[in-house]
Every structure is written in structure tokens, then in C-alpha cells.
Design an enzyme around this catalytic site. Structure first.
Site, PDB file in Angstrom:
ATOM      1  N   CYS A   2       0.857  -1.183   0.000  1.00 37.20           N
ATOM      2  CA  CYS A   2       0.000   0.000   0.000  1.00 37.20           C
ATOM      3  C   CYS A   2       0.890   1.229   0.000  1.00 37.20           C
ATOM      4  O   CYS A   2       2.089   1.140   0.255  1.00 37.20           O
ATOM      5  CB  CYS A   2      -0.884   0.032   1.242  1.00 37.20           C
ATOM      6  N   LEU A  50      -3.920  -1.614  -1.425  1.00 34.64           N
ATOM      7  CA  LEU A  50      -3.856  -2.909  -2.097  1.00 34.64           C
ATOM      8  C   LEU A  50      -4.524  -3.886  -1.137  1.00 34.64           C
ATOM      9  O   LEU A  50      -3.989  -4.186  -0.071  1.00 34.64           O
ATOM     10  CB  LEU A  50      -2.414  -3.327  -2.374  1.00 34.64           C
ATOM     11  N   GLU A  80       1.566  -6.183   6.741  1.00 32.74           N
ATOM     12  CA  GLU A  80       0.792  -7.334   7.182  1.00 32.74           C
ATOM     13  C   GLU A  80       1.294  -7.763   8.548  1.00 32.74           C
ATOM     14  O   GLU A  80       2.499  -7.931   8.755  1.00 32.74           O
ATOM     15  CB  GLU A  80       0.929  -8.492   6.180  1.00 32.74           C
ATOM     16  N   ASP A 103      -6.210  -6.514   9.574  1.00 35.08           N
ATOM     17  CA  ASP A 103      -5.149  -6.348  10.561  1.00 35.08           C
ATOM     18  C   ASP A 103      -4.951  -4.863  10.902  1.00 35.08           C
ATOM     19  O   ASP A 103      -4.456  -4.530  11.971  1.00 35.08           O
ATOM     20  CB  ASP A 103      -3.842  -6.996  10.111  1.00 35.08           C
TER      21      ASP A 103
END
Length: 191
Positions: A2, A50, A80, A103
Site C-alpha cells: 500500500c 492494495l 501485514e 489487521d
């Protein structure tokens, strides 16, 4: 991957002022974008998404949570967290409620529960910026190995951060100059 950006500057007057910076990160996230702008405090956060874990719009960013004392915490997150399900379960046992399966929401609630020490719980690759309205602070963090990029610029009253330097270059008050004192260190150490 991202694209994240944010900062504070008296030069930023409206969301459109952030458009060029955010546009420089478009290739990092084709699944959506968003901007948070606090006109009073001249704070902004931007995000190109994303989608990987939660594909729904509930996981869109910048993501905000209103705290019990009616203050807001807003995050722009890239990365992540591999152990987010375990952390989420721990937070749920403490009474936290979740609107998404992302998350990102776990990171933001972790910050609300444990403050900046929340990063000690995270296993993964990440970079994020959080605007804590109650404390009037921007908090930046990235993973221990620096897998997810996070650059920043500080000049006078301007503080800007982003996933890539080219987003910072688009800030109208940024001046590209070589720091002659840092140049020998760069040649010696490579950074």
C-alpha cells in the site's frame, strides 16, 4: 503493498493540496484511496490501498476509531501483521469490538490498548502513521527490519512522511537540497 503518507503543515489548506502527493503513490495500491484531513490541526493522512486480508470497504483507509472519550485515532497502514488474529482475540477478551476483519483495525485498537509499546506484539512487516487526536501527536512506526519503507521530511513547521520519497517531493514546501554534512556519511556507510 500500500502507499501511505501524512504529516502536518500550515501550508495544507484542503484535501486537494494532498492530491499530488497521494497521486505519486497510486501504483502502490490500485484497490482504493482515501484522505483524512483535520483542518483545525493541519493534520493529514493519505492512503492507496492494495486489498489483501479484508477486501471489503470496512477495511478502507485511513481508518478511524472514536475512543470512549470521543477523541479520534486515525491510521494509515502498509503491511501485514502475521499474528493479528491472536492479538485480536486478546483485544476482544478485553471488550474491544471490531467492524472489519483487517489487521489494520487490530493495529489501531492495539495502539489504543497498549500505546506505542503495541509494536512489541506485532510479528510481520509494517509501516504506519497514527494521528492521536487526544494527545495531539502523530505516531510513526515500522517493522524491525525495515521491510516496509517509511521516509520522512522535517523542515520548519512542516513534517511529512510517506512510503516513497517521490510523494514527499510533491509537497509544495519541500526543497531538494543535498546535506553536505551527511554526504560523507552516505558515501562511507551507504545510507
Amino acid at each position: 503493498m500500500c502507499g501511505i503518507l501524512g504529516g502536518t503543515s500550515p501550508k495544507i489548506k484542503k484535501k486537494e493540496d494532498i492530491a499530488l502527493m497521494l497521486g505519486a503513490l497510486k501504483h502502490r495500491g490500485p484497490d482504493g484511496d482515501g484522505v483524512f484531513f483535520d483542518k483545525k490541526n493541519k493534520i493529514f493522512l493519505g492512503h492507496h490501498r492494495l486489498s489483501i486480508i479484508d477486501l471489503s470497504s470496512k477495511a478502507s483507509q485511513p481508518m478511524r476509531i472514536t475512543t470512549k472519550n470521543k477523541q479520534e485515532c486515525i491510521i494509515t497502514f502498509n503491511g501485514e501483521i502475521y499474528n493479528y488474529k491472536e492479538i485480536r482475540a486478546e483485544l476482544e477478551s478485553k471488550g474491544y469490538k471490531f467492524k472489519s476483519d483487517s489487521d489494520t483495525e487490530v493495529v489501531l485498537n492495539s495502539y489504543l490498548e497498549w500505546g506505542t509499546s503495541c509494536v512489541e506484539k506485532f510479528r510481520g512487516m509494517f509501516a504506519f502513521g497514527i494521528w492521536d487526536e487526544a494527545k495531539k501527536k502523530i505516531i510513526l512506526a515500522r517493522d524491525r527490519f525495515g521491510v516496509k519503507p517509511l521516509y520522512y521530511y522535517f523542515g520548519g513547521e512542516d513534517f511529512i512522511f510517506a512510503s516513497e520519497l517521490k510523494a514527499i517531493y510533491e509537497f509544495s514546501n519541500f526543497h531538494k537540497e543535498i546535506d553536505l554534512e551527511a554526504l560523507p556519511l552516505y558515501f562511507h556507510f551507504g545510507y
